[in-house]
Design a protein around this motif. Structure first.
Motif, short mmCIF file in Angstrom:
data_model
loop_
_atom_site.label_atom_id
_atom_site.label_comp_id
_atom_site.label_asym_id
_atom_site.label_seq_id
_atom_site.Cartn_x
_atom_site.Cartn_y
_atom_site.Cartn_z
N UNK A 104 0.81 -1.21 0.00
CA UNK A 104 0.00 0.00 0.00
C UNK A 104 0.85 1.27 0.00
N UNK A 105 2.03 1.24 0.60
CA UNK A 105 2.87 2.44 0.65
C UNK A 105 3.25 2.90 -0.75
N UNK A 106 3.64 1.96 -1.61
CA UNK A 106 4.01 2.36 -2.97
C UNK A 106 2.81 2.85 -3.75
N UNK A 107 1.63 2.29 -3.47
CA UNK A 107 0.43 2.75 -4.17
C UNK A 107 -0.03 4.12 -3.65
N UNK A 108 0.24 4.41 -2.38
CA UNK A 108 -0.06 5.75 -1.87
C UNK A 108 0.71 6.80 -2.66
N UNK A 109 1.97 6.52 -2.91
CA UNK A 109 2.80 7.44 -3.69
C UNK A 109 2.28 7.56 -5.12
N UNK A 110 1.92 6.44 -5.72
CA UNK A 110 1.42 6.46 -7.10
C UNK A 110 0.09 7.20 -7.19
N UNK A 111 -0.74 7.08 -6.16
CA UNK A 111 -2.00 7.82 -6.13
C UNK A 111 -1.74 9.32 -6.11
N UNK A 112 -0.78 9.73 -5.29
CA UNK A 112 -0.44 11.16 -5.23
C UNK A 112 0.11 11.65 -6.55
N UNK A 113 0.72 10.74 -7.31
CA UNK A 113 1.32 11.11 -8.60
C UNK A 113 0.34 11.03 -9.76
N UNK A 114 -0.92 10.60 -9.49
CA UNK A 114 -1.93 10.65 -10.54
C UNK A 114 -2.51 9.33 -10.99
N UNK A 155 -9.65 5.57 -11.12
CA UNK A 155 -8.37 4.98 -11.57
C UNK A 155 -8.44 4.42 -12.97
N UNK A 156 -9.59 3.82 -13.33
CA UNK A 156 -9.67 3.15 -14.62
C UNK A 156 -10.28 4.04 -15.72
#
Length: 256
Positions: A202-212, A251-252
């Protein structure tokens, strides 16, 4: 919503528990389900019971197809006739990795829990509904929790994607069969949700969410999904059935 009775599978924690709470806030009596009778399930029962509704908490391995109907009978003896089934119980892959290395064990586990069990529990629930007189004042529904991966490929867990795609098609099939019975069926597809299943990544996806990666720059919480399921199960989207509802912050959505 007096008279509404819901079974939520896999409801000891995460999306299942959040859904049970959201339904309880709307006045549903709640049947909580877990794999075993343990402290987690007991704690979930207390959490839901605090909202002033009747609660029945009991274990069932949803993959035990032969035991499903008896389990539903015990719930109805405790709470009254079921009106609502939320198929939330699910599993992830045994290990992420190359699609060419997926084991038969992991494939069978995903398909059995995520697709086969929900199919036959939906069947057992539906047979009960169509066999009895039902009040037109109550809303009857099945809500299946699938995944964004029913559509979007995650190649490192292809067997999970296949199982959720199967569950999504089962949702459509039951919607067609149960439409004449005035029973609604929905496919809810969570995206990036902060649960125990997603905890390792989830930590890496939190970053990806912030990035768009998602249109809203955050990951979702179980309560986000629970509120959507409760709205559907409460009939707040009238004259709908067979729909896919993506709880994924866009997201999709196709973008250039």
């Amino acid at each position: 919503m007096s008279g509404q009775v819901a079974l939520v599978t896999g409801s000891g924690r995460g999306i299942g528990l959040a859904t049970a709470v959201a339904l309880a806030k709307r006045g549903f009596s709640i049947a909580l389900n877990g794999l075993v009778d343990d402290d987690e399930l007991a704690s979930a029962a207390e959490t839901v019971r605090a909202h002033g509704v009747k609660v029945f908490a009991s274990a069932l391995d949803v993959c035990d197809i032969a035991a499903q109907d008896g389990y539903l009978a015990r719930i109805e003896a405790a709470l009254g006739p079921l009106t609502t089934l939320v198929n939330n119980a699910g599993v992830g892959v045994i290990s992420r990795g190359d699609l060419l290395d997926v084991s038969e064990e992991s494939y069978d586990r995903c398909l059995t829990v995520n697709a086969k069990a929900m199919f036959f529990l939906s069947q057992a629930f539906s047979k009960r509904l169509v066999a009895r007189e039902r009040s037109p004042d109550l809303f009857h529904s099945i809500v299946n929790v699938t995944s964004s991966n029913a559509e979007a490929v995650a190649v490192q867990r292809g067997e999970y994607c296949a199982s959720k795609a199967a569950a999504a098609m089962a949702s459509k099939a039951f919607a067609v069969r149960l439409g004449p019975e005035n029973v609604a069926v929905y496919d809810v597809r969570p995206g990036l949700i902060n649960t125990e299943m997603t905890a390792p990544v989830i930590a890496q996806y939190e970053q990806r969410a912030r990035e768009g990666l998602t249109l809203f720059p955050r990951i979702g919480q179980p309560e986000d999904v629970g509120e959507v399921i409760a709205a559907l199960a409460s009939g707040q989207l009238p004259y709908t059935t067979g729909q896919t509802v993506s709880v994924d912050a866009g997201m999709l959505v196709s973008r250039f």
